[in-house]
Design an enzyme around this catalytic site. Structure first.
Site, PDB file in Angstrom:
ATOM      1  N   ASN A  40       3.141  -1.526   0.604  1.00  0.00           N
ATOM      2  CA  ASN A  40       3.083  -0.777  -0.652  1.00  0.00           C
ATOM      3  C   ASN A  40       4.377  -0.894  -1.439  1.00  0.00           C
ATOM      4  O   ASN A  40       4.389  -0.761  -2.658  1.00  0.00           O
ATOM      5  CB  ASN A  40       2.800   0.699  -0.362  1.00  0.00           C
ATOM      6  CG  ASN A  40       2.960   1.587  -1.588  1.00  0.00           C
ATOM      7  OD1 ASN A  40       2.196   1.474  -2.537  1.00  0.00           O
ATOM      8  ND2 ASN A  40       3.989   2.447  -1.584  1.00  0.00           N
ATOM      9  N   ARG A  43      -0.464   6.145  -7.030  1.00  0.00           N
ATOM     10  CA  ARG A  43      -0.561   4.695  -6.771  1.00  0.00           C
ATOM     11  C   ARG A  43       0.540   3.882  -7.442  1.00  0.00           C
ATOM     12  O   ARG A  43       0.947   2.844  -6.912  1.00  0.00           O
ATOM     13  CB  ARG A  43      -1.913   4.169  -7.265  1.00  0.00           C
ATOM     14  CG  ARG A  43      -3.024   4.162  -6.232  1.00  0.00           C
ATOM     15  CD  ARG A  43      -3.374   5.549  -5.733  1.00  0.00           C
ATOM     16  NE  ARG A  43      -4.534   5.565  -4.856  1.00  0.00           N
ATOM     17  CZ  ARG A  43      -5.756   5.890  -5.266  1.00  0.00           C
ATOM     18  NH1 ARG A  43      -5.991   6.258  -6.517  1.00  0.00           N
ATOM     19  NH2 ARG A  43      -6.753   5.867  -4.399  1.00  0.00           N
ATOM     20  N   ASP A 101       8.117   0.188  -5.749  1.00  0.00           N
ATOM     21  CA  ASP A 101       6.663   0.158  -5.593  1.00  0.00           C
ATOM     22  C   ASP A 101       6.070  -1.163  -6.084  1.00  0.00           C
ATOM     23  O   ASP A 101       6.137  -1.496  -7.265  1.00  0.00           O
ATOM     24  CB  ASP A 101       6.067   1.323  -6.392  1.00  0.00           C
ATOM     25  CG  ASP A 101       4.672   1.660  -5.926  1.00  0.00           C
ATOM     26  OD1 ASP A 101       4.536   1.977  -4.724  1.00  0.00           O
ATOM     27  OD2 ASP A 101       3.727   1.586  -6.732  1.00  0.00           O
ATOM     28  N   ARG A 148      -2.068  -1.298  10.921  1.00  0.00           N
ATOM     29  CA  ARG A 148      -2.040   0.067  10.391  1.00  0.00           C
ATOM     30  C   ARG A 148      -1.493  -0.075   8.979  1.00  0.00           C
ATOM     31  O   ARG A 148      -0.358  -0.513   8.797  1.00  0.00           O
ATOM     32  CB  ARG A 148      -1.085   0.945  11.191  1.00  0.00           C
ATOM     33  CG  ARG A 148      -0.774   2.275  10.483  1.00  0.00           C
ATOM     34  CD  ARG A 148       0.465   2.942  11.055  1.00  0.00           C
ATOM     35  NE  ARG A 148       0.746   4.233  10.449  1.00  0.00           N
ATOM     36  CZ  ARG A 148       1.607   4.430   9.450  1.00  0.00           C
ATOM     37  NH1 ARG A 148       2.299   3.424   8.931  1.00  0.00           N
ATOM     38  NH2 ARG A 148       1.799   5.641   8.960  1.00  0.00           N
ATOM     39  N   ASP A 182       0.305   1.123   6.189  1.00  0.00           N
ATOM     40  CA  ASP A 182       1.219   2.210   5.825  1.00  0.00           C
ATOM     41  C   ASP A 182       1.022   2.594   4.357  1.00  0.00           C
ATOM     42  O   ASP A 182       0.860   1.720   3.497  1.00  0.00           O
ATOM     43  CB  ASP A 182       2.660   1.718   6.045  1.00  0.00           C
ATOM     44  CG  ASP A 182       3.695   2.773   5.722  1.00  0.00           C
ATOM     45  OD1 ASP A 182       3.808   3.729   6.506  1.00  0.00           O
ATOM     46  OD2 ASP A 182       4.396   2.650   4.686  1.00  0.00           O
ATOM     47  N   HIS A 218      -1.172   5.174  -1.399  1.00  0.00           N
ATOM     48  CA  HIS A 218      -0.369   4.805  -2.571  1.00  0.00           C
ATOM     49  C   HIS A 218      -0.719   3.424  -3.112  1.00  0.00           C
ATOM     50  O   HIS A 218       0.000   2.884  -3.959  1.00  0.00           O
ATOM     51  CB  HIS A 218       1.117   4.925  -2.217  1.00  0.00           C
ATOM     52  CG  HIS A 218       1.439   6.301  -1.700  1.00  0.00           C
ATOM     53  ND1 HIS A 218       1.609   7.378  -2.535  1.00  0.00           N
ATOM     54  CD2 HIS A 218       1.511   6.790  -0.425  1.00  0.00           C
ATOM     55  CE1 HIS A 218       1.806   8.470  -1.806  1.00  0.00           C
ATOM     56  NE2 HIS A 218       1.750   8.137  -0.510  1.00  0.00           N
ATOM     57  N   GLU A 265      -3.503   4.405   6.424  1.00  0.00           N
ATOM     58  CA  GLU A 265      -2.853   5.718   6.465  1.00  0.00           C
ATOM     59  C   GLU A 265      -3.062   6.448   5.148  1.00  0.00           C
ATOM     60  O   GLU A 265      -2.357   6.212   4.167  1.00  0.00           O
ATOM     61  CB  GLU A 265      -1.345   5.572   6.743  1.00  0.00           C
ATOM     62  CG  GLU A 265      -0.687   6.919   7.003  1.00  0.00           C
ATOM     63  CD  GLU A 265       0.623   7.138   6.276  1.00  0.00           C
ATOM     64  OE1 GLU A 265       1.275   8.156   6.534  1.00  0.00           O
ATOM     65  OE2 GLU A 265       0.999   6.306   5.421  1.00  0.00           O
ATOM     66  N   ASN A 294       1.645  11.864  15.411  1.00  0.00           N
ATOM     67  CA  ASN A 294       2.140  10.520  15.148  1.00  0.00           C
ATOM     68  C   ASN A 294       3.641  10.596  14.908  1.00  0.00           C
ATOM     69  O   ASN A 294       4.244  11.664  15.032  1.00  0.00           O
ATOM     70  CB  ASN A 294       1.357   9.846  14.007  1.00  0.00           C
ATOM     71  CG  ASN A 294       1.828  10.278  12.617  1.00  0.00           C
ATOM     72  OD1 ASN A 294       2.633  11.192  12.470  1.00  0.00           O
ATOM     73  ND2 ASN A 294       1.325   9.624  11.599  1.00  0.00           N
TER      74      ASN A 294
HETATM   75  C1  ARE Z   1      13.856   7.426   3.345  1.00  0.00           C
HETATM   76  C2  ARE Z   1      14.593   8.726   3.089  1.00  0.00           C
HETATM   77  C3  ARE Z   1      14.344   9.188   1.662  1.00  0.00           C
HETATM   78  C4  ARE Z   1      14.765   8.094   0.689  1.00  0.00           C
HETATM   79  C5  ARE Z   1      13.988   6.824   1.025  1.00  0.00           C
HETATM   80  C6  ARE Z   1      14.373   5.636   0.134  1.00  0.00           C
HETATM   81  O1  ARE Z   1      14.160   9.713   4.008  1.00  0.00           O
HETATM   82  O2  ARE Z   1      15.106  10.358   1.429  1.00  0.00           O
HETATM   83  O3  ARE Z   1      14.464   8.501  -0.623  1.00  0.00           O
HETATM   84  O4  ARE Z   1      14.248   6.461   2.387  1.00  0.00           O
HETATM   85  O5  ARE Z   1      15.721   5.332   0.263  1.00  0.00           O
HETATM   86  C7  ARE Z   1       9.511   6.934   6.295  1.00  0.00           C
HETATM   87  C8  ARE Z   1      10.227   8.277   6.246  1.00  0.00           C
HETATM   88  C9  ARE Z   1      10.875   8.514   4.889  1.00  0.00           C
HETATM   89  C10 ARE Z   1      11.787   7.355   4.544  1.00  0.00           C
HETATM   90  C11 ARE Z   1      10.894   6.123   4.486  1.00  0.00           C
HETATM   91  C12 ARE Z   1      11.649   4.841   4.087  1.00  0.00           C
HETATM   92  O6  ARE Z   1       9.296   9.303   6.527  1.00  0.00           O
HETATM   93  O7  ARE Z   1      11.640   9.716   4.974  1.00  0.00           O
HETATM   94  O8  ARE Z   1      12.431   7.591   3.300  1.00  0.00           O
HETATM   95  O9  ARE Z   1      10.339   5.895   5.799  1.00  0.00           O
HETATM   96  O10 ARE Z   1      12.710   4.624   4.952  1.00  0.00           O
HETATM   97  C13 ARE Z   1       3.592  10.750   2.150  1.00  0.00           C
HETATM   98  C14 ARE Z   1       2.817   9.436   2.127  1.00  0.00           C
HETATM   99  C15 ARE Z   1       2.697   8.792   3.494  1.00  0.00           C
HETATM  100  C16 ARE Z   1       4.058   8.689   4.191  1.00  0.00           C
HETATM  101  C17 ARE Z   1       4.656  10.088   4.236  1.00  0.00           C
HETATM  102  C18 ARE Z   1       6.042  10.091   4.891  1.00  0.00           C
HETATM  103  O11 ARE Z   1       1.530   9.657   1.569  1.00  0.00           O
HETATM  104  O12 ARE Z   1       2.163   7.484   3.318  1.00  0.00           O
HETATM  105  O13 ARE Z   1       4.798  10.592   2.883  1.00  0.00           O
HETATM  106  N1  ARE Z   1       3.941   8.090   5.533  1.00  0.00           N
HETATM  107  C19 ARE Z   1       4.271   6.652   5.778  1.00  0.00           C
HETATM  108  C20 ARE Z   1       4.994   6.452   7.107  1.00  0.00           C
HETATM  109  C21 ARE Z   1       6.400   7.016   7.017  1.00  0.00           C
HETATM  110  C22 ARE Z   1       7.203   6.208   6.010  1.00  0.00           C
HETATM  111  C23 ARE Z   1       6.417   5.788   4.839  1.00  0.00           C
HETATM  112  C24 ARE Z   1       5.062   6.018   4.715  1.00  0.00           C
HETATM  113  C25 ARE Z   1       7.087   4.927   3.847  1.00  0.00           C
HETATM  114  O14 ARE Z   1       4.244   6.982   8.154  1.00  0.00           O
HETATM  115  O15 ARE Z   1       7.044   7.021   8.273  1.00  0.00           O
HETATM  116  O16 ARE Z   1       8.323   7.011   5.519  1.00  0.00           O
HETATM  117  O17 ARE Z   1       6.924   3.583   4.327  1.00  0.00           O
HETATM  118  C26 ARE Z   1       1.583  15.651   1.893  1.00  0.00           C
HETATM  119  C27 ARE Z   1       0.854  14.499   1.208  1.00  0.00           C
HETATM  120  C28 ARE Z   1       1.133  13.179   1.901  1.00  0.00           C
HETATM  121  C29 ARE Z   1       2.634  12.961   2.041  1.00  0.00           C
HETATM  122  C30 ARE Z   1       3.225  14.139   2.824  1.00  0.00           C
HETATM  123  C31 ARE Z   1       4.724  13.997   2.984  1.00  0.00           C
HETATM  124  O18 ARE Z   1       0.984  15.906   3.153  1.00  0.00           O
HETATM  125  O19 ARE Z   1      -0.538  14.735   1.245  1.00  0.00           O
HETATM  126  O20 ARE Z   1       0.578  12.113   1.147  1.00  0.00           O
HETATM  127  O21 ARE Z   1       2.827  11.743   2.787  1.00  0.00           O
HETATM  128  O22 ARE Z   1       2.961  15.350   2.113  1.00  0.00           O
HETATM  129  O23 ARE Z   1       5.336  13.940   1.740  1.00  0.00           O
HETATM  130 CA    CA Z   2       2.018   2.054  -4.890  1.00  0.00          CA
END
Ligand code: ARE
Ligand code: CA
Length: 487
Positions: free
Chosen positions: A99, A155, A164, A192, A194, A198, A230, A295
């Site tokens: 993404n 998105r 993005d 999976r 990720d 989005h 996801e 997870n």
């Molecule tokens: C990190 C830093 C940030 C910084 C960023 C860029 O923590 O402060 O701004 O880097 O420099 C993981 C971590 C993030 C990390 C990111 C990149 O969790 O903290 O950011 O890696 O290093 C939403 C999404 C969902 C996502 C979760 C975390 O919808 O897809 O947020 N999950 C996946 C993975 C994560 C991963 C990412 C995506 C990014 O599993 O491990 O992030 O690749 C509600 C909403 C959800 C939302 C949730 C949390 O429940 O319904 O949609 O999930 O709140 O915000």
């Molecule tokens: Ca996107």
């Protein structure tokens, strides 16, 4: 892409979170012996190296390029792992981060490629500014997702600052599908996806339409990759999981929360309410759902009062036993490393801590050494993976409950489980539906048939099922308050 291929009699996925490729390669023999279908591995592409905080686990969710040197090892080690595990019939699913690329700032990634997130320049792919969403696509002034009620923001804007990608362009799709095809050709079996929430569903399906069939050295010809997307859907936002079920499976986050709440007895929940668990609880159709108790995100930043993890070991074993004995969704077992929590105001300030090791490199896995938790090897969990395999395709039967937190059910003559989530011993005769014979409790014993084995003296020994399927079963309260029997 929602169909998965396993060796016959296997079904369950294990997430070996942050394990190195060489360690996964050695673990595959154990996984094959114990009936796991597949391993989910951490994102294998070149990632950003983050030093503030020092080498967090989440640096691997910031792609720099699709070359393969990462914290888990080299390209050669990755390919050796895939081949060795495939030869044992244990398949590899990768965590597919397509993404976005990194957040802001510039540097050099884990395989030596430079990047500049501010300029949106990733020469290792290459991607340039035109390959990313900007003000024309994203309506917010900050460029960030500000309102999860607006599907266009979700998105086309940045998720926590992550640059993005414009997933609708042929060029971006060719790069991301090219990455996935490289892995498929090496023998990878699934993805999976990720942050699928989005990405526009149409872009996801256009990208997957470019995927090769799985490598015919290990898979029947014409087999497609397995995809689970996801999408976190609690039922209150603009984007819903059902938009993606036509493409592949979808993560069902309510599963872990619901089972966690039941086992913890939150909000007046009771085990007996599980008699219609699954679709009956408003969750996705089980054949679309990909499920887990916790997870890598929810065990750190989820609702820690609902989600169960290895830290609540007894309740965690009950939750896993239920999800493995029941029939709902495609089940993934979490395998974690330990970190010291620092909970302030309900939030863990140490949630960023990366895997055991030093200076950004990861230590070799030694299960149960205090660093590597290896939930997937806990006897109560791995024996229930066997139960799950033996019962695959046999409907739930012989339901019993006491109206409270004691339940029992069978699987049409293949297995039977009793869970006593109350104080005090439960002892009575159950109609198990099992064939007549002698069975061992697989929660506490090594074998399912006599001799039951002695797991450190905990084994509850034999249970007799008579010719009409009745068995007297006694289940103590406290540690491991369950008895599970299977053919
Ligand atoms: C990190 C830093 C940030 C910084 C960023 C860029 O923590 O402060 O701004 O880097 O420099 C993981 C971590 C993030 C990390 C990111 C990149 O969790 O903290 O950011 O890696 O290093 C939403 C999404 C969902 C996502 C979760 C975390 O919808 O897809 O947020 N999950 C996946 C993975 C994560 C991963 C990412 C995506 C990014 O599993 O491990 O992030 O690749 C509600 C909403 C959800 C939302 C949730 C949390 O429940 O319904 O949609 O999930 O709140 O915000
Ligand atoms: Ca996107």
């Amino acid at each position: 892409f929602g169909t998965y291929y396993c060796q016959s009699g296997r079904d369950v996925v294990v997430h070996l979170f942050e394990w190195k490729w060489a360690d996964i390669q050695s673990e595959c023999s154990w996984l094959a012996e114990h009936g796991y279908c597949a391993v989910q591995v951490s994102p294998p592409m070149e990632h950003r190296i983050v030093t503030d905080p020092p080498y967090p686990w989440w640096q691997r969710y910031q792609p720099v390029s699709y070359s393969m040197n990462s914290r888990s090892g080299s390209e050669q080690q990755f390919r050796d792992m895939v081949e060795a595990c495939n030869d044992l019939g244990v398949y590899i699913y990768i965590d597919d981060v397509i993404n976005h690329m990194t957040g802001g700032g510039a540097g050099v990634g884990s395989d030596g490629s430079s990047f500049d997130g501010d300029a949106r320049d990733y020469p290792g792919v290459p991607f340039g500014p035109f390959d990313f969403n900007g003000p024309e696509q994203c309506p917010t002034a900050s460029g960030e997702i500000e309102d999860y009620g607006d599907p266009i923001q979700v998105r086309n804007c940045m998720l926590v600052g992550l640059r993005d990608l414009r997933g609708g362009t042929a060029y971006v799709q060719d790069q991301t599908a090219g990455y996935m095809n490289k892995l498929i050709d090496w023998g990878v079996a699934g993805f999976r996806l990720d942050a699928a929430k989005h990405m526009w569903p149409a872009d996801v399906s256009d990208t997957f339409a470019k995927l090769h069939d799985l490598n015919a050295q290990w898979f029947p010809s014409g087999t497609k990759a397995y995809v689970y997307q996801e999408v976190i859907d609690w039922g209150s936002e603009a984007v819903s999981g059902s938009e993606y079920t036509g493409i592949g499976r979808v993560t069902e986050f309510r599963h872990g929360k619901n089972i966690g709440d039941v086992v913890r007895k939150n909000f007046g929940q009771r085990m007996s309410y599980l008699s219609n668990y699954g679709e009956g609880w408003g969750q996705l159709n089980g054949l679309d759902a990909f499920v887990f108790i916790d997870n890598h995100d929810t065990q750190r930043t989820g609702d820690l009062n609902s989600i169960l993890t290895f830290r609540q070991s007894n309740m965690y074993k009950i939750a896993n036993a239920f999800q493995l004995a029941w029939q709902y969704g495609h089940v993934r077992i979490m395998s974690s490393y330990y970190w010291q929590q620092d909970i302030q105001d309900g939030r863990d300030h140490n949630e960023w801590i990366g895997p055991p090791g030093s200076g950004g490199s990861t230590s070799d896995v030694v299960c149960f050494d205090g660093d590597w938790i290896c939930e997937h090897r806990w006897r109560q969990i791995s024996n229930m993976v066997r139960f799950h395999n033996v019962a695959l395709g046999y409907p739930v039967s012989n339901w019993w409950d006491n109206g409270g937190d004691r339940i029992a059910f069978g699987r049409s003559g293949r297995g039977f489980i009793v869970i006593n989530n109350e104080n005090g011993e439960l002892s009575q005769s159950f109609s198990t539906g099992l064939p007549e014979g002698q069975y061992c409790d697989v929660i506490t014993c090594d074998n399912n048939r006599p001799p039951c084995g002695d797991s450190g003296g905990a084994c509850r020994g034999e249970f007799s099922v008579d010719g009409s399927g009745q068995a007297l079963i006694t289940v103590p309260a406290g540690e491991d308050p369950m008895v599970a029997l299977h053919v």
